[in-house]
Design a protein around this motif. Structure first.
Motif, PDB file in Angstrom:
ATOM      1  N   GLU A   6       1.081   1.092  -0.992  1.00 40.93           N
ATOM      2  CA  GLU A   6       2.644   0.637  -1.869  1.00 40.93           C
ATOM      3  C   GLU A   6       2.149  -0.025  -2.710  1.00 40.93           C
ATOM      4  O   GLU A   6       2.015  -1.130  -2.230  1.00 40.93           O
ATOM      5  CB  GLU A   6       4.090   1.185  -1.209  1.00 40.93           C
ATOM      6  CG  GLU A   6       4.277   2.581  -0.121  1.00 40.93           C
ATOM      7  CD  GLU A   6       2.999   2.482   1.313  1.00 40.93           C
ATOM      8  OE1 GLU A   6       3.689   3.130   1.448  1.00 40.93           O
ATOM      9  OE2 GLU A   6       2.412   1.212   0.788  1.00 40.93           O
ATOM     10  N   GLY A   9       7.024  -4.074  -4.323  1.00 36.86           N
ATOM     11  CA  GLY A   9       8.431  -4.214  -3.857  1.00 36.86           C
ATOM     12  C   GLY A   9       8.432  -5.566  -4.507  1.00 36.86           C
ATOM     13  O   GLY A   9       7.480  -6.147  -5.132  1.00 36.86           O
ATOM     14  N   TRP A  35       9.304   9.162  -1.540  1.00 32.71           N
ATOM     15  CA  TRP A  35       9.968   7.546  -1.208  1.00 32.71           C
ATOM     16  C   TRP A  35      10.920   7.899  -0.568  1.00 32.71           C
ATOM     17  O   TRP A  35      11.515   8.504   0.296  1.00 32.71           O
ATOM     18  CB  TRP A  35      10.479   7.054  -2.709  1.00 32.71           C
ATOM     19  CG  TRP A  35       9.217   7.249  -3.582  1.00 32.71           C
ATOM     20  CD1 TRP A  35       8.915   7.701  -4.091  1.00 32.71           C
ATOM     21  CD2 TRP A  35       7.993   5.740  -2.961  1.00 32.71           C
ATOM     22  NE1 TRP A  35       7.822   6.494  -4.840  1.00 32.71           N
ATOM     23  CE2 TRP A  35       7.182   6.290  -4.033  1.00 32.71           C
ATOM     24  CE3 TRP A  35       8.151   4.707  -2.434  1.00 32.71           C
ATOM     25  CZ2 TRP A  35       6.431   4.701  -5.121  1.00 32.71           C
ATOM     26  CZ3 TRP A  35       6.753   4.048  -2.114  1.00 32.71           C
ATOM     27  CH2 TRP A  35       5.989   4.012  -3.648  1.00 32.71           C
ATOM     28  N   ARG A  37      12.905   5.305   3.139  1.00 26.84           N
ATOM     29  CA  ARG A  37      12.866   3.251   3.890  1.00 26.84           C
ATOM     30  C   ARG A  37      13.797   3.711   4.973  1.00 26.84           C
ATOM     31  O   ARG A  37      14.266   4.187   5.127  1.00 26.84           O
ATOM     32  CB  ARG A  37      13.877   3.379   2.480  1.00 26.84           C
ATOM     33  CG  ARG A  37      15.614   3.730   2.117  1.00 26.84           C
ATOM     34  CD  ARG A  37      15.973   2.991   0.796  1.00 26.84           C
ATOM     35  NE  ARG A  37      17.829   3.438   0.514  1.00 26.84           N
ATOM     36  CZ  ARG A  37      18.548   3.465  -0.112  1.00 26.84           C
ATOM     37  NH1 ARG A  37      18.367   2.616  -1.238  1.00 26.84           N
ATOM     38  NH2 ARG A  37      19.945   3.887  -0.149  1.00 26.84           N
ATOM     39  N   ARG A  44      14.627   5.685   9.798  1.00 28.41           N
ATOM     40  CA  ARG A  44      14.085   5.704   7.990  1.00 28.41           C
ATOM     41  C   ARG A  44      15.405   7.091   7.426  1.00 28.41           C
ATOM     42  O   ARG A  44      15.144   8.214   7.875  1.00 28.41           O
ATOM     43  CB  ARG A  44      12.616   6.340   8.388  1.00 28.41           C
ATOM     44  CG  ARG A  44      12.577   6.284   7.359  1.00 28.41           C
ATOM     45  CD  ARG A  44      10.828   6.479   7.798  1.00 28.41           C
ATOM     46  NE  ARG A  44       9.910   4.906   7.861  1.00 28.41           N
ATOM     47  CZ  ARG A  44       8.373   5.055   8.737  1.00 28.41           C
ATOM     48  NH1 ARG A  44       7.592   5.326   8.316  1.00 28.41           N
ATOM     49  NH2 ARG A  44       8.385   3.630   9.085  1.00 28.41           N
ATOM     50  N   VAL A  47      14.281   8.998   0.406  1.00 25.91           N
ATOM     51  CA  VAL A  47      14.925   8.756  -1.186  1.00 25.91           C
ATOM     52  C   VAL A  47      15.155   9.530  -1.951  1.00 25.91           C
ATOM     53  O   VAL A  47      15.736   9.948  -2.685  1.00 25.91           O
ATOM     54  CB  VAL A  47      14.790   6.967  -1.291  1.00 25.91           C
ATOM     55  CG1 VAL A  47      15.690   7.109  -2.345  1.00 25.91           C
ATOM     56  CG2 VAL A  47      14.707   6.487  -0.186  1.00 25.91           C
ATOM     57  N   ASP A  88      19.993  -0.937  -1.153  1.00 26.18           N
ATOM     58  CA  ASP A  88      19.575  -0.817  -1.932  1.00 26.18           C
ATOM     59  C   ASP A  88      17.740  -1.960  -0.721  1.00 26.18           C
ATOM     60  O   ASP A  88      16.940  -1.097  -1.087  1.00 26.18           O
ATOM     61  CB  ASP A  88      18.784  -0.140  -2.259  1.00 26.18           C
ATOM     62  CG  ASP A  88      19.437   0.573  -3.566  1.00 26.18           C
ATOM     63  OD1 ASP A  88      20.201   0.035  -4.694  1.00 26.18           O
ATOM     64  OD2 ASP A  88      19.729   1.595  -2.881  1.00 26.18           O
ATOM     65  N   TYR A  92      10.651   0.207   2.107  1.00 25.13           N
ATOM     66  CA  TYR A  92       9.927   1.021   1.588  1.00 25.13           C
ATOM     67  C   TYR A  92       9.189   2.057   1.778  1.00 25.13           C
ATOM     68  O   TYR A  92       8.189   0.896   1.074  1.00 25.13           O
ATOM     69  CB  TYR A  92      10.381   1.235  -0.104  1.00 25.13           C
ATOM     70  CG  TYR A  92      12.001   1.711  -0.605  1.00 25.13           C
ATOM     71  CD1 TYR A  92      12.477  -0.198  -0.505  1.00 25.13           C
ATOM     72  CD2 TYR A  92      12.354   2.356  -1.713  1.00 25.13           C
ATOM     73  CE1 TYR A  92      13.783  -0.358  -0.124  1.00 25.13           C
ATOM     74  CE2 TYR A  92      13.444   2.353  -1.604  1.00 25.13           C
ATOM     75  CZ  TYR A  92      14.683   0.913  -1.457  1.00 25.13           C
ATOM     76  OH  TYR A  92      15.957   1.107  -1.955  1.00 25.13           O
ATOM     77  N   TYR A  93       8.707   3.696   2.339  1.00 29.48           N
ATOM     78  CA  TYR A  93       7.024   3.633   1.785  1.00 29.48           C
ATOM     79  C   TYR A  93       7.137   4.906   1.137  1.00 29.48           C
ATOM     80  O   TYR A  93       7.903   5.890   0.693  1.00 29.48           O
ATOM     81  CB  TYR A  93       7.443   4.296   3.992  1.00 29.48           C
ATOM     82  CG  TYR A  93       7.746   3.084   5.008  1.00 29.48           C
ATOM     83  CD1 TYR A  93       8.933   2.770   5.248  1.00 29.48           C
ATOM     84  CD2 TYR A  93       6.404   2.930   5.348  1.00 29.48           C
ATOM     85  CE1 TYR A  93       8.603   1.927   5.840  1.00 29.48           C
ATOM     86  CE2 TYR A  93       6.719   1.231   5.926  1.00 29.48           C
ATOM     87  CZ  TYR A  93       8.119   1.018   6.837  1.00 29.48           C
ATOM     88  OH  TYR A  93       7.991   0.429   7.341  1.00 29.48           O
ATOM     89  N   CYS A  94       5.989   5.419   1.178  1.00 30.73           N
ATOM     90  CA  CYS A  94       5.642   6.574   0.476  1.00 30.73           C
ATOM     91  C   CYS A  94       4.554   7.635   1.368  1.00 30.73           C
ATOM     92  O   CYS A  94       3.800   6.908   2.139  1.00 30.73           O
ATOM     93  CB  CYS A  94       4.314   6.753  -1.236  1.00 30.73           C
ATOM     94  SG  CYS A  94       3.082   5.912  -0.577  1.00 30.73           S
ATOM     95  N   GLY A 118       4.142   0.222   3.673  1.00 27.60           N
ATOM     96  CA  GLY A 118       5.803   0.210   3.067  1.00 27.60           C
ATOM     97  C   GLY A 118       5.582  -1.257   1.717  1.00 27.60           C
ATOM     98  O   GLY A 118       4.236  -2.254   1.984  1.00 27.60           O
TER      99      GLY A 118
END
Length: 125
Positions: A6, A9, A35, A37, A44, A47, A88, A92-94, A118
């Motif tokens: 990722e 950010g 995605w 978060r 977790r 999103v 928000d 954030y992770y994919c 992340g």
């Protein structure tokens, strides 16, 4: 083995925008991509996810503000985030998994096999 990385950010004021990117080490044509978060002290959460055919699903809290998309030619997943709110703020992770594993639509639950490290998003009021 799928490796995900990722980027994008950062820190932004409320109302601002950010675009996250997630580059995959291999093609993800047949994968669910998503995605997720995680804020401190919270679980977790999903999103937004995108199916192999491009269908998308969003958490209610981000609908109409966030857009998930992917560029198969670049093996890259994106998350366009607009009208950001302090809520928000999170890491954030994919994530990715072969869609056939689920036998149907891609889940928003964090039950994916492959994860990135992340990228932090911080929204100040």
């Amino acid at each position: 083995q799928v490796q995900l990385m990722e980027s994008g950010g950062g820190s932004v004021q409320a109302g601002g925008s950010l675009t996250l990117s997630c580059r995959s080490s291999t093609h993800t044509w047949y994968y669910c991509m998503g995605w997720f978060r995680q804020a401190p002290g919270k679980e977790r959460e999903g999103v937004a996810v995108i199916d192999s055919d491009g269908s998308t699903t969003y958490a209610d809290s981000v609908k109409a503000r966030f857009t998930i998309s992917k560029d198969n030619a670049k093996n890259t997943l994106y998350l366009q985030m607009n009208s950001l709110k302090p809520d928000d703020t999170a890491m954030y992770y994919c994530a990715a998994e072969l869609q056939r594993v689920y036998g149907g639509s891609c889940p928003r639950a964090p039950i994916y096999k492959y994860w990135g490290q992340g990228t932090q998003v911080t929204v100040s009021s």
